[in-house]
Motif scaffolding. Structure first.
Motif, short mmCIF file in Angstrom:
data_model
loop_
_atom_site.label_atom_id
_atom_site.label_comp_id
_atom_site.label_asym_id
_atom_site.label_seq_id
_atom_site.Cartn_x
_atom_site.Cartn_y
_atom_site.Cartn_z
N PHE A 1 0.86 -1.19 0.00
CA PHE A 1 0.00 0.00 0.00
C PHE A 1 0.89 1.23 0.00
CE2 PHE A 1 -4.55 0.98 1.61
CZ PHE A 1 -4.59 2.14 0.85
N LEU A 2 0.68 2.13 -0.95
CA LEU A 2 1.47 3.36 -1.03
C LEU A 2 0.53 4.55 -1.14
CD1 LEU A 2 4.17 4.80 -1.22
CD2 LEU A 2 4.21 4.33 -3.67
N PHE A 3 0.59 5.43 -0.13
CA PHE A 3 -0.24 6.63 -0.10
C PHE A 3 0.50 7.80 -0.76
CE2 PHE A 3 -1.37 4.11 3.61
CZ PHE A 3 -2.75 4.12 3.59
N LEU B 1 7.45 7.92 5.02
CA LEU B 1 8.79 7.41 5.29
C LEU B 1 9.23 7.88 6.67
CD1 LEU B 1 10.58 8.07 1.87
CD2 LEU B 1 9.81 5.87 2.76
N PHE B 2 9.92 7.02 7.41
CA PHE B 2 10.42 7.41 8.72
C PHE B 2 11.61 8.36 8.53
CE2 PHE B 2 8.64 3.11 9.52
CZ PHE B 2 7.63 3.49 10.39
N PRO B 3 11.50 9.60 9.00
CA PRO B 3 12.56 10.58 8.72
C PRO B 3 13.89 10.26 9.39
CG PRO B 3 10.96 11.48 10.28
CD PRO B 3 10.39 10.18 9.77
N HIS B 4 13.87 9.50 10.49
CA HIS B 4 15.10 9.21 11.23
C HIS B 4 15.81 7.97 10.70
CE1 HIS B 4 12.02 6.72 13.04
NE2 HIS B 4 12.96 5.96 13.60
N LEU B 5 15.19 7.26 9.72
CA LEU B 5 15.79 6.06 9.16
C LEU B 5 16.35 6.33 7.76
CD1 LEU B 5 13.16 3.30 10.09
CD2 LEU B 5 15.18 4.03 11.39
N ARG C 1 21.19 7.18 2.77
CA ARG C 1 20.69 8.55 2.98
C ARG C 1 19.31 8.53 3.62
NH1 ARG C 1 22.14 11.88 -2.58
NH2 ARG C 1 24.31 11.14 -2.79
N LYS C 2 19.02 9.59 4.37
CA LYS C 2 17.71 9.75 5.00
C LYS C 2 16.78 10.52 4.06
CE LYS C 2 19.49 9.43 9.70
NZ LYS C 2 19.66 10.07 11.01
N PRO C 3 15.46 10.45 4.27
CA PRO C 3 14.52 11.10 3.37
C PRO C 3 14.79 12.58 3.11
CG PRO C 3 13.34 9.60 4.81
CD PRO C 3 14.78 9.61 5.28
N ALA C 4 15.25 13.30 4.12
CA ALA C 4 15.51 14.74 3.95
C ALA C 4 16.68 15.01 3.01
CB ALA C 4 15.78 15.39 5.30
N GLU C 5 17.46 13.97 2.71
CA GLU C 5 18.66 14.14 1.90
C GLU C 5 18.47 13.73 0.44
OE1 GLU C 5 21.94 13.29 5.42
OE2 GLU C 5 21.08 11.57 4.34
N ARG D 1 10.50 6.55 -5.03
CA ARG D 1 11.09 5.26 -5.38
C ARG D 1 11.39 4.44 -4.13
NH1 ARG D 1 12.93 4.57 -10.58
NH2 ARG D 1 12.74 6.39 -11.95
N VAL D 2 11.87 5.10 -3.08
CA VAL D 2 12.15 4.39 -1.83
C VAL D 2 10.84 3.86 -1.22
CG1 VAL D 2 12.98 4.64 0.55
CG2 VAL D 2 14.27 5.65 -1.35
N ALA D 3 9.80 4.70 -1.23
CA ALA D 3 8.51 4.27 -0.68
C ALA D 3 7.93 3.12 -1.49
CB ALA D 3 7.53 5.45 -0.66
N LEU D 4 8.09 3.18 -2.81
CA LEU D 4 7.62 2.08 -3.66
C LEU D 4 8.42 0.81 -3.38
CD1 LEU D 4 5.75 1.15 -5.90
CD2 LEU D 4 7.38 2.05 -7.57
#
Length: 362
Positions: A82-84, A89-93, A130-134, A142-145
């Motif tokens: 499931f992708l919203f 995405l967890f920002p700290h991971l 890399r983290k999501p903010a980067e 693509r990462v969420a998929l």
């Protein structure tokens, strides 16, 4: 290869009930409709996040929900990705850790191998640490998929996942998703209210309006040649006219329709009807041509004069409002507008092909 079958009913209020009955084969099926038509609720019912009042949902012979048999699997055992639109995405991971999150029950080596493989398949392997903010918006998608696919789901549910991206990035991600699914063969349900996405992404389309399915089939059949006015409006047909059949030309495969409120007659494709029948004619603004002088010896059957009332710019297009007995909206390129010196007050000729006129039920 897995097929998803859905036949459910869910009442959301006194005035709104979702009723859906369709089959989604392997590949991408678009759920298309306006905001509030029931698309996300339907997706949530399939995912197990919302319980239908009645009906049945199954992946081949595996029943996910059956009201009569009192079967209602929780989301996890339904084996769906499931992708919203909100990627969550967890920002700290890191990207790698986000993707691994759903593989907690696997040994560490297996988690790393599967995560690396799916990140590489979606061309973000170099971003693993890399983290999501980067990373960019497209890279986050693509990462969420990848996180949705790494569990090897039996179906994939996408709720407007690419709405915030540009067309080039969307196309690239969809190409990679198609490549992944060519090897896995699962049904992918893709929610959108974007006509461009429906044509670009979908192999099949299901159109929702007011909680009901009003059409289904190939996108070109359903959206490019609509048979209902509601679908014509959803599919971007800007010109809709009341008309009355005036003459039948069976030898030519056409008939003439008089547009209500004017002296204009349009030649349209022949249908099973008779003179005097009332109907609606839908024409896309982009299917109408403008000429600065009367065209001669052309195949288009509908040629008539008019006056430009207004001009406006929308992105890379110019939109002309033309009064020609009825008011027509015409879409053309900015270059055409400049070359023809089009401006309000200009006298022009409109040219419309017979098969650009679609007859729709009101």
């Amino acid at each position: 290869m897995v097929t998803l079958s859905v036949n459910i009913r869910r009442r959301l209020s006194q005035s709104f009930a979702l009723e859906a009955d369709f089959v989604a084969p392997p590949g991408i099926t678009i759920l298309f409709g306006r905001s509030g038509s029931g698309k996300t609720t339907l997706l949530n019912c399939i995912a197990g996040l919302v319980r239908p009042d009645a009906g049945r949902i199954a992946l081949d012979s595996r029943v996910l929900f059956d009201a009569a048999a009192q079967i209602d699997l929780p989301p996890a055992p339904r084996s769906g990705g499931f992708l919203f639109q909100d990627l969550a995405l967890f920002p700290h991971l890191t990207a790698e850790q986000n993707v691994e999150y759903g593989l907690a029950k696997l040994p560490a080596n297996a988690r790393r191998e599967r995560t690396a493989a799916i990140l590489d398949a979606l061309r973000v392997g170099s971003l693993a640490r890399r983290k999501p903010a980067e990373i960019s918006g497209g890279e986050k998608q693509r990462v969420a998929l990848a996180r949705s696919l790494v569990t090897d789901p039996a179906m994939l549910l996408l709720d407007e996942p690419l709405a915030a991206l540009d067309a080039i990035t969307k196309s690239s991600i969809i190409a990679d998703l198609r490549a992944w699914n060519a090897a896995h063969g699962i049904p992918i349900i893709y929610v959108t209210h974007s006509l461009q996405e429906a044509f670009a992404v979908g192999e099949a389309v299901v159109v929702l309006e007011g909680g009901k399915i009003i059409a289904r089939g190939l996108p070109m059949e359903v959206l490019d040649a609509p048979r209902q006015e509601t679908i014509a409006q959803l599919a971007g047909f800007e010109n809709l006219f009341d008309a009355t059949v005036s003459q039948m030309h069976e030898d030519r495969g056409t008939m003439a329709c008089a547009l209500s409120g004017s002296a204009l007659e349009l030649e349209v494709p022949l249908t099973h009807t008779k003179p005097g029948a009332r109907m609606r004619v839908a024409i896309r603004a982009g299917d109408i041509m403008i000429a600065s002088s009367r065209p001669h010896e052309i195949s288009a059957r509908n040629v008539f004069s008019g006056t430009i009332v207004s001009m406006r710019t929308e992105g890379h297009s110019a939109i002309a409002t033309v009064q020609a007995g009825r008011t027509f909206e015409v879409r053309l390129t900015l270059g055409s507008r400049e070359d023809l010196h089009l401006q309000p007050g200009a006298q022009v000729w409109l040219v419309i092909k017979t098969y650009s006129c679609h007859l729709v039920a009101g």
